[in-house]
Design a protein around this motif. Structure first.
Motif, PDB file in Angstrom:
ATOM      1  N   ASP A 148       0.876  -1.156   0.000  1.00  0.00           N
ATOM      2  CA  ASP A 148       0.000   0.000   0.000  1.00  0.00           C
ATOM      3  C   ASP A 148       0.934   1.233   0.000  1.00  0.00           C
ATOM      4  OD1 ASP A 148      -2.168   1.724   0.507  1.00  0.00           O
ATOM      5  OD2 ASP A 148      -1.888   1.515   2.677  1.00  0.00           O
ATOM      6  N   ASP A 176      -0.188   5.085   0.854  1.00  0.00           N
ATOM      7  CA  ASP A 176      -0.478   6.029   1.946  1.00  0.00           C
ATOM      8  C   ASP A 176      -0.518   5.313   3.291  1.00  0.00           C
ATOM      9  OD1 ASP A 176      -1.026   8.651   0.564  1.00  0.00           O
ATOM     10  OD2 ASP A 176      -2.398   7.352  -0.537  1.00  0.00           O
ATOM     11  N   GLY A 177       0.294   5.762   4.209  1.00  0.00           N
ATOM     12  CA  GLY A 177       0.332   5.136   5.535  1.00  0.00           C
ATOM     13  C   GLY A 177       1.381   4.044   5.661  1.00  0.00           C
ATOM     14  N   ASP A 223      -1.783  -0.800   6.191  1.00  0.00           N
ATOM     15  CA  ASP A 223      -1.977  -0.059   7.443  1.00  0.00           C
ATOM     16  C   ASP A 223      -3.437   0.123   7.837  1.00  0.00           C
ATOM     17  OD1 ASP A 223      -2.388   1.902   5.327  1.00  0.00           O
ATOM     18  OD2 ASP A 223      -2.412   3.389   6.925  1.00  0.00           O
TER      19      ASP A 223
HETATM   20 MG    MG Z   1      -2.945   2.974   3.576  1.00  0.00          MG
END
Ligand code: MG
Length: 174
Positions: free
Chosen positions: A17, A19-20, A110
């Protein structure tokens, strides 16, 4: 061999992933709608080290951002899936295209949207600041937080388990 060690040995592809995980989850949106994100140089170096031993890195993001394309290009990451509403569907299509099994994939996430993938891949990882439901569902939780070298930590973990890390470090020390 422990269950973890056996799983780690099969990993050949890092799917993450964005973002995060590669960022701390925050981004700057300017008045014109342009986005800025902060990436960690250690994560970028890890993607390059992975590629140097024949491991692919794949990005799967629920959002779309030009900076993600830009960062992927810089790191030589060719597989970038953005606006992935159903991440498991995207990963399934990737596996089909590459003719690989889920057991060769290490996925890092996340948030809840990552759970359908995390529950099905060979080795599942949550970053240190992932939501509790994700941390509970995975094989491993990183000490590092997203955007702060968590991806690097995972690459090192896999390569150490596979006995590749020493050889990589030796490139720089001998
Ligand atoms: Mg994420």
């Amino acid at each position: 061999m422990s269950e973890h060690a056996a799983k780690l040995k099969k990993v050949r592809i890092f799917v993450t992933d964005v973002d995060g995980v590669l960022t701390d989850g925050r981004f700057i949106l300017d008045y014109a709608g342009k986005e800025l994100k902060m990436f960690h140089v250690h994560d970028g170096a890890a993607a390059k080290l992975a590629a140097s031993v024949g491991f692919q890195t794949v990005l799967v993001s629920g959002r779309r951002s030009e900076v993600v394309e830009r960062r992927a290009k810089e790191l030589g990451i060719r597989q970038v899936y953005q606006e992935a509403d159903d991440k498991w569907k995207v990963v399934q299509e990737f596996m089909h295209k590459e003719r690989i099994g889920a057991d060769t994939i290490c996925y890092i996430g996340d948030d809840l949207a990552d759970l359908p993938v995390l529950r099905r891949v060979g080795f599942s990882v949550a970053v240190g600041n992932a939501v509790p439901e994700v941390k509970k569902a995975v094989d491993y939780v990183t000490e590092r937080c997203g955007g702060d070298g968590a991806f690097r930590e995972v690459v090192e973990l896999v390569f150490k388990a596979q006995g590749r890390w020493k050889e990589i470090v030796e490139r720089y020390t001998t």
